[in-house]
Scaffold this motif. Structure first.
Motif, PDB file in Angstrom:
ATOM      1  N   GLN A  54       0.852  -1.185   0.000  1.00  0.00           N
ATOM      2  CA  GLN A  54       0.000   0.000   0.000  1.00  0.00           C
ATOM      3  C   GLN A  54       0.883   1.227   0.000  1.00  0.00           C
ATOM      4  OE1 GLN A  54      -2.858   0.361   3.164  1.00  0.00           O
ATOM      5  NE2 GLN A  54      -3.741   2.239   2.363  1.00  0.00           N
ATOM      6  N   LEU A  55       0.542   2.172  -0.847  1.00  0.00           N
ATOM      7  CA  LEU A  55       1.333   3.388  -1.012  1.00  0.00           C
ATOM      8  C   LEU A  55       0.408   4.594  -0.899  1.00  0.00           C
ATOM      9  CD1 LEU A  55       4.249   4.399  -1.881  1.00  0.00           C
ATOM     10  CD2 LEU A  55       3.291   4.568  -4.190  1.00  0.00           C
ATOM     11  N   VAL A  56       0.818   5.586  -0.114  1.00  0.00           N
ATOM     12  CA  VAL A  56       0.064   6.824   0.054  1.00  0.00           C
ATOM     13  C   VAL A  56       0.918   7.984  -0.439  1.00  0.00           C
ATOM     14  CG1 VAL A  56      -1.029   8.389   1.686  1.00  0.00           C
ATOM     15  CG2 VAL A  56      -1.280   5.928   1.985  1.00  0.00           C
ATOM     16  N   GLU A  57       0.312   8.879  -1.217  1.00  0.00           N
ATOM     17  CA  GLU A  57       1.022  10.034  -1.756  1.00  0.00           C
ATOM     18  C   GLU A  57       0.213  11.304  -1.498  1.00  0.00           C
ATOM     19  OE1 GLU A  57       2.061   9.467  -5.873  1.00  0.00           O
ATOM     20  OE2 GLU A  57       2.227   7.299  -5.648  1.00  0.00           O
ATOM     21  N   ALA A  58       0.915  12.406  -1.259  1.00  0.00           N
ATOM     22  CA  ALA A  58       0.294  13.720  -1.107  1.00  0.00           C
ATOM     23  C   ALA A  58       1.194  14.746  -1.779  1.00  0.00           C
ATOM     24  CB  ALA A  58       0.084  14.067   0.360  1.00  0.00           C
ATOM     25  N   LEU A 113       6.026  19.560  -4.880  1.00  0.00           N
ATOM     26  CA  LEU A 113       6.597  18.645  -3.894  1.00  0.00           C
ATOM     27  C   LEU A 113       5.584  17.545  -3.607  1.00  0.00           C
ATOM     28  CD1 LEU A 113       9.028  18.187  -1.960  1.00  0.00           C
ATOM     29  CD2 LEU A 113       7.718  19.416  -0.224  1.00  0.00           C
ATOM     30  N   LYS A 114       6.064  16.306  -3.525  1.00  0.00           N
ATOM     31  CA  LYS A 114       5.199  15.166  -3.229  1.00  0.00           C
ATOM     32  C   LYS A 114       5.889  14.252  -2.227  1.00  0.00           C
ATOM     33  CE  LYS A 114       4.491  12.090  -6.523  1.00  0.00           C
ATOM     34  NZ  LYS A 114       3.888  11.454  -7.721  1.00  0.00           N
ATOM     35  N   SER A 115       5.153  13.809  -1.235  1.00  0.00           N
ATOM     36  CA  SER A 115       5.670  12.830  -0.279  1.00  0.00           C
ATOM     37  C   SER A 115       5.014  11.485  -0.547  1.00  0.00           C
ATOM     38  CB  SER A 115       5.387  13.276   1.161  1.00  0.00           C
ATOM     39  OG  SER A 115       3.989  13.369   1.390  1.00  0.00           O
ATOM     40  N   LEU A 116       5.783  10.406  -0.357  1.00  0.00           N
ATOM     41  CA  LEU A 116       5.307   9.049  -0.594  1.00  0.00           C
ATOM     42  C   LEU A 116       5.646   8.202   0.620  1.00  0.00           C
ATOM     43  CD1 LEU A 116       7.042  10.153  -3.329  1.00  0.00           C
ATOM     44  CD2 LEU A 116       5.911   8.167  -4.330  1.00  0.00           C
ATOM     45  N   TYR A 117       4.692   7.380   1.037  1.00  0.00           N
ATOM     46  CA  TYR A 117       4.936   6.479   2.168  1.00  0.00           C
ATOM     47  C   TYR A 117       4.479   5.081   1.788  1.00  0.00           C
ATOM     48  CZ  TYR A 117       4.685   4.214   6.724  1.00  0.00           C
ATOM     49  OH  TYR A 117       4.863   3.339   7.775  1.00  0.00           O
ATOM     50  N   GLY A 118       5.405   4.106   1.903  1.00  0.00           N
ATOM     51  CA  GLY A 118       5.080   2.712   1.651  1.00  0.00           C
ATOM     52  C   GLY A 118       4.874   1.967   2.950  1.00  0.00           C
ATOM     53  N   PHE A 119       3.686   1.434   3.163  1.00  0.00           N
ATOM     54  CA  PHE A 119       3.378   0.763   4.427  1.00  0.00           C
ATOM     55  C   PHE A 119       4.186  -0.518   4.591  1.00  0.00           C
ATOM     56  CE2 PHE A 119      -0.187   3.591   4.025  1.00  0.00           C
ATOM     57  CZ  PHE A 119      -0.530   3.911   5.331  1.00  0.00           C
ATOM     58  N   SER A 120       4.430  -1.241   3.491  1.00  0.00           N
ATOM     59  CA  SER A 120       5.157  -2.505   3.604  1.00  0.00           C
ATOM     60  C   SER A 120       6.642  -2.276   3.862  1.00  0.00           C
ATOM     61  CB  SER A 120       4.970  -3.332   2.332  1.00  0.00           C
ATOM     62  OG  SER A 120       5.409  -2.605   1.195  1.00  0.00           O
ATOM     63  N   THR A 121       7.210  -1.244   3.287  1.00  0.00           N
ATOM     64  CA  THR A 121       8.629  -0.959   3.486  1.00  0.00           C
ATOM     65  C   THR A 121       8.873   0.000   4.644  1.00  0.00           C
ATOM     66  OG1 THR A 121       8.579   0.896   1.922  1.00  0.00           O
ATOM     67  CG2 THR A 121       9.045  -1.296   1.028  1.00  0.00           C
TER      68      THR A 121
END
Length: 704
Positions: A429-433, A451-459
């Motif tokens: 699952q990946l969340v971006e803003a 500017l964009k931030s990305l967060y990977g829940f699995s990693t």
């Protein structure tokens, strides 16, 4: 009084039978551009047809009042009653509804200032492209920035792998955009080949931050969002199958478009036995439905569904086994878009679900992937004079379940050899803003940053993308665009990337455009650093240029690109290292709505590691395993050369138009080497080539 009445009747009768002369101009309602080659004829006498000239002008003589019909490819035909002479007619044609199965061609144009996209492809331009086979992604692969080194629909832009190029439909990322594909993700055609498109945009470098899951570039495709205004029908028949299409309004605020296509390649195989000797069978079924509803002038909803089932079998050979490769894959894709305008803000809410369940079989190797991808996003755009702000967030969910069997050794791959079963479960699952601002400074300058931030829940990792651009218009004909930044992407497995991993891509590109009258000159320089979590890091740089002549009836262009793609550590070339890549196209329109096209491409052969020795395989008499050259001691395949031809003819027929088309890929039947094959001793080498000459014919009839 009787004499007066008789004189009046004779006068009226003479007027009714007097010659009526009309002349005028046919233009597009969308942009008022003149339409060259449109058919104009009286309904009572279709044989008295005339066509518009380069300026869209026509003249026609009528013996009596009649309904005059105007017909042009990609636009709605319409009829109007003419009762008197008129020499200043201006008839605008409405672009056809997207449900018609009109062929699409590619005429690449620079997007005006205010947009970051390098190139826009209209729906009226893919069909006449001789190398595209009416497929939008194959058309993208004919552009100067495309560096795909095979003949598939996988898009590579400016030396980066296809996994780093995002493909989108209605702003939703499409994880796998190809069909007739293999288990490694290589696909011969895109899933969009039968979908009528309103717009295609190509971002060859520095893709906008609002696009999810991309780093090197992006290809954004859009279906029509407007309501169907009339009821339209279409039927197509070609060597690959047959299809039906339909569109109609559903009341004043709703409309529907749909198509269904049945594919069977028996006739295609019969005509192209020498061109595709490996293909044994192929059939499929696909259908799409689009529902559009306008809640108000500032609020609309669109639901799009695409489903298909495909099967194919072809003969393939490895050193230790020759047999059939079999593929079967059903797929379902659903996308919902809701758009809303409030004051200076425009909002869009997107949701998508993509499910596929494939099966690939060769020898004792079986791969059965079941992939489910979900996407949800909200995007907002604020527009004030000279300033634009984009902001939003998205989430992507990937659930992969892969089961099958694999050989216990590289050489024991026949169906009789033992194998090991496996089952792999992967969830991400990946969340971006993001936020992006654009400011116009006078009439010549346009600056933007995002500017964009990305967060990977699995990693459990946070990554970021930072982007900036600068556009400058120097006078009337010159434009410069400088863009780049740091881009992060969580790569999914594909043709060139085998495992889920993060990619950090730093890039800078300078583009120049000169436009004057019939001539356009484009040039670009670019530099990239591709840093992979699990793969070899690459340094990519290059240049490209193109000269285009376009006077409506004749369009010709030639391009030259150079890409240097090497590993950062040892300087070893990648497959996308191309010292030269030359392309050219000519498209000519003749009177009578006849079009001819010719495309040529020539590039350096790709880098590979040759076999330099053999080692005996214990227990297999005469069989040997290969010894390859060192990574920095490779060589190249022979240079690639190909010429494609296309032709089409449009006939007015009743209330519609009939389009007949012919395409010949690899016209000269050049044997371009794709790779070398070996027998089990690895001492006897054979040449495996790309597609030989392929002939394709068909027709489309659209009517209201």
């Amino acid at each position: 009084m009787p004499k007066f009445l008789l004189l009046l009747l004779l006068t009226v009768s003479g007027c009714l039978h007097a010659q009526i002369s009309i002349s005028g101009t046919i233009v597009s309602r969308a942009d008022q551009a003149p339409l060259t080659g449109a058919y104009v004829y009286p309904l009572s006498a279709p044989g008295k047809v005339t066509t518009t000239d380069l300026d869209g002008r026509f003249s026609l003589e009528l013996s009596e009042p009649d309904s005059v019909l105007v017909s042009f490819l990609g636009f709605k035909s319409f009829a109007r009653l003419v009762t008197a002479s008129d020499t200043a007619i201006l008839w605008p044609l409405q672009p056809t509804d997207a449900a018609s199965m009109d062929a699409i061609t590619v005429r690449a144009k620079k997007i005006p200032n205010g947009e970051l996209a390098s190139t826009r492809i209209s729906q009226m331009d893919i069909y006449l492209n001789p190398a595209a086979n009416a497929d939008p992604l194959l058309a993208v692969n004919t552009l100067p920035a495309a560096t795909n080194v095979d003949e598939t629909a996988n898009v590579s832009l400016r030396g980066s792998p296809s996994e780093a190029t995002g493909v989108y439909l209605n702003d939703v990322p499409i994880r796998s955009a190809v069909r007739l594909d293999q288990s490694n993700g290589v696909g011969q055609f895109s899933i969009f080949g039968q979908i009528p498109l309103a717009d295609v945009r190509i971002y060859a470098s520095a893709p906008p931050v609002n696009y999810s899951q991309t780093s090197a570039g992006a290809v954004a495709l859009y279906t029509a969002r407007d309501l169907p205004t009339t009821t339209n029908y279409g039927i197509s028949l070609n060597l690959a199958g047959a299809g039906l299409s339909h569109s109609r309004p559903l009341g004043p605020k709703s409309g529907i478009r749909a198509f269904v296509n049945v594919a069977n390649l028996d006739a295609f195989r019969a005509l192209n036995r020498k061109g595709l000797p490996e293909l044994k069978a192929s059939n499929g079924f696909d259908a799409a439905v689009q529902f559009v509803h306008n809640f108000s002038e500032k609020s609309s909803f669109q639901l799009f569904y695409l489903g298909f089932q495909e099967r194919f079998t072809f003969t393939t050979q490895s050193p230790y086994y020759e047999g059939d490769f079999e593929q079967r894959k059903p797929r379902h894709l659903a996308i919902a878009n809701w758009q809303l305008e409030r004051n200076d803000w425009a909002w869009s809410f997107n949701q998508a679900m993509d499910w596929e369940n494939g099966q690939y079989r060769f020898g004792n190797s079986i791969t059965e992937p079941r992939r489910l991808s979900g996407h949800a996003a909200v995007h907002g755009t604020y527009n004030k004079s000279g300033f634009k702000l984009k902001t939003g967030a998205s989430t992507n969910v990937f659930a992969d379940r892969v089961r099958g069997s694999f050989p216990l050794s590289d050489y024991a791959i026949s169906p009789e050899d033992p194998s090991q079963t496996y089952y792999v479960k992967t969830d991400h699952q990946l969340v971006e803003a993001y936020a992006y601002g654009q400011l116009r400074l006078g009439e010549k300058w346009l600056v933007g940053a995002g500017l964009k931030s990305l967060y990977g829940f699995s990693t459990e990792e946070i990554q970021y993308t930072a982007q900036a651009s600068l556009k400058y218009r120097a006078g009337k004909w010159h434009r410069f665009n400088l863009g780049g930044g740091r881009f992060a992407q969580f790569l999914s497995p594909g043709p060139q990337v085998r495992e889920w991993q993060w990619l950090e891509l730093r890039q800078l590109a300078l583009e120049y455009t000169y436009e004057r009258r019939f001539w356009t000159l484009e040039a670009a320089l670019f530099d990239k650093q591709e840093r992979y979590e699990l793969s070899t890091d690459l340094r990519v740089s290059g240049a490209e240029s193109r000269v285009t002549f376009d006077n409506k009836s004749l369009r010709a262009w030639a391009s030259l690109a150079m890409v240097r793609s090497r590993s950062e550590a040892a300087g070893v070339p990648s497959r996308r290292d191309l010292p030269f890549l030359a392309r050219a196209q000519v498209q000519k329109s003749f009177e009578g709505n006849v079009s001819l096209g010719l495309a040529a491409s020539w590039r350096r052969g790709t880098y590979f590691l040759p076999v330099i020795g053999q080692m005996p395989i214990p227990g297999r008499e005469g069989w040997q395993s290969p010894v390859f050259a060192a990574a920095d001691d490779g060589t190249r395949y022979p240079n690639y050369r190909r010429i494609d031809l296309s032709a089409s003819k449009i006939f007015p027929l009743g209330e519609g138009q009939l389009i007949l088309y012919l395409s010949v890929n690899n016209l000269l039947n050049t044997e371009n080497i794709r790779s070398y094959g070996y027998d089990a001793t690895f001492e006897n080498r054979s040449e495996e080539v790309f597609s030989r000459r392929i002939v394709f014919v068909g027709g489309v009839y659209n009517w209201e």
